[in-house]
Scaffold this motif. Structure first.
Motif, PDB file in Angstrom:
ATOM      1  N   GLY A 164      83.428  78.620 -19.986  1.00 16.75           N
ATOM      2  CA  GLY A 164      83.925  78.689 -21.347  1.00 16.75           C
ATOM      3  C   GLY A 164      82.904  78.598 -22.464  1.00 16.75           C
ATOM      4  N   ARG A 165      81.630  78.587 -22.138  1.00 12.32           N
ATOM      5  CA  ARG A 165      80.636  78.582 -23.209  1.00 12.32           C
ATOM      6  C   ARG A 165      80.555  79.978 -23.817  1.00 12.32           C
ATOM      7  NH1 ARG A 165      75.724  77.496 -20.413  1.00 12.32           N
ATOM      8  NH2 ARG A 165      76.901  77.754 -18.481  1.00 12.32           N
ATOM      9  N   THR A 166      80.487  80.021 -25.146  1.00 14.98           N
ATOM     10  CA  THR A 166      80.562  81.310 -25.839  1.00 14.98           C
ATOM     11  C   THR A 166      79.291  81.622 -26.623  1.00 14.98           C
ATOM     12  OG1 THR A 166      81.624  80.251 -27.740  1.00 14.98           O
ATOM     13  CG2 THR A 166      83.068  81.188 -26.054  1.00 14.98           C
ATOM     14  N   ASN A 167      79.122  82.900 -26.861  1.00 16.01           N
ATOM     15  CA  ASN A 167      77.986  83.392 -27.633  1.00 16.01           C
ATOM     16  C   ASN A 167      78.484  84.587 -28.438  1.00 16.01           C
ATOM     17  OD1 ASN A 167      75.257  83.825 -28.465  1.00 16.01           O
ATOM     18  ND2 ASN A 167      75.125  85.491 -26.988  1.00 16.01           N
ATOM     19  N   TYR A 168      78.157  84.617 -29.723  1.00 13.82           N
ATOM     20  CA  TYR A 168      78.643  85.677 -30.600  1.00 13.82           C
ATOM     21  C   TYR A 168      77.486  86.367 -31.315  1.00 13.82           C
ATOM     22  CZ  TYR A 168      83.235  83.480 -30.199  1.00 13.82           C
ATOM     23  OH  TYR A 168      84.416  82.968 -29.730  1.00 13.82           O
ATOM     24  N   ALA A 169      77.710  87.622 -31.671  1.00 13.30           N
ATOM     25  CA  ALA A 169      76.810  88.272 -32.613  1.00 13.30           C
ATOM     26  C   ALA A 169      76.876  87.487 -33.920  1.00 13.30           C
ATOM     27  CB  ALA A 169      77.237  89.718 -32.835  1.00 13.30           C
ATOM     28  N   ASP A 170      75.719  87.294 -34.533  1.00 16.27           N
ATOM     29  CA  ASP A 170      75.654  86.429 -35.719  1.00 16.27           C
ATOM     30  C   ASP A 170      76.641  86.839 -36.799  1.00 16.27           C
ATOM     31  OD1 ASP A 170      72.031  85.935 -35.545  1.00 16.27           O
ATOM     32  OD2 ASP A 170      73.711  84.920 -34.557  1.00 16.27           O
ATOM     33  N   SER A 171      76.808  88.120 -36.983  1.00 20.43           N
ATOM     34  CA  SER A 171      77.638  88.600 -38.096  1.00 20.43           C
ATOM     35  C   SER A 171      79.131  88.489 -37.821  1.00 20.43           C
ATOM     36  CB  SER A 171      77.281  90.054 -38.407  1.00 20.43           C
ATOM     37  OG  SER A 171      77.545  90.872 -37.285  1.00 20.43           O
ATOM     38  N   LEU A 172      79.492  88.171 -36.582  1.00 19.68           N
ATOM     39  CA  LEU A 172      80.906  88.207 -36.212  1.00 19.68           C
ATOM     40  C   LEU A 172      81.514  86.831 -35.964  1.00 19.68           C
ATOM     41  CD1 LEU A 172      80.814  91.232 -33.765  1.00 19.68           C
ATOM     42  CD2 LEU A 172      81.428  91.221 -36.183  1.00 19.68           C
ATOM     43  N   GLU A 173      80.665  85.851 -35.732  1.00 21.02           N
ATOM     44  CA  GLU A 173      81.214  84.516 -35.457  1.00 21.02           C
ATOM     45  C   GLU A 173      82.005  84.037 -36.661  1.00 21.02           C
ATOM     46  OE1 GLU A 173      78.334  81.770 -34.079  1.00 21.02           O
ATOM     47  OE2 GLU A 173      79.844  80.407 -33.276  1.00 21.02           O
ATOM     48  N   GLY A 174      83.184  83.529 -36.387  1.00 19.22           N
ATOM     49  CA  GLY A 174      84.070  83.094 -37.458  1.00 19.22           C
ATOM     50  C   GLY A 174      85.237  84.037 -37.651  1.00 19.22           C
TER      51      GLY A 174
END
Length: 123
Positions: free
Chosen positions: A55-65
């Motif tokens: 369940g650890r997540t990683n997002y593109a900087d511009s998309l997190e949130g």
């Protein structure tokens, strides 16, 4: 044979939401990281979000949130909740799964891709 089947794409107005799903089926020994990528016309495929088995997540900087990735390990399914969509989010979204198929190499997961689902954000 392993298959990834995506669903949930479509046309949405700016500010709207969509939820993508990707179900993995076939003879699978173990699942590992899963993720979503996207490719807009004339651009390279880029990472949207990834999630580990625990369940650890990683997002593109511009998309997190705005985007949230999740998974249901019991169903071998990964989801992407996309909120406040903008025209620049228009792209083909691809599911990615790293897994060991039945009779595969336990310490060497293979990478699989879905066929892609179109997301169009337009008024």
């Amino acid at each position: 044979q392993v298959q990834l089947v995506e669903s949930g794409g479509g046309l949405v107005q700016p500010g709207g939401s969509l939820r993508l799903s990707c179900a993995v089926s076939g003879s699978i020994f173990s699942m590992h990281d899963m993720g979503w990528y996207r490719q807009a016309p004339g651009k390279q495929r880029e990472l949207v979000a990834a999630i580990t088995y625990d369940g650890r997540t990683n997002y593109a900087d511009s998309l997190e949130g705005r985007f949230t990735i999740s998974r249901d390990n019991a169903k071998n399914t990964v989801y992407l909740q996309m909120n406040t969509l903008q025209p620049e989010d228009t792209a083909v979204y691809y599911c990615n799964a790293n897994l060991v198929p039945e009779y595969g190499e336990i310490n060497s997961p293979d990478e699989y891709w879905g066929q892609g689902t179109q997301v169009t954000v337009s008024s």
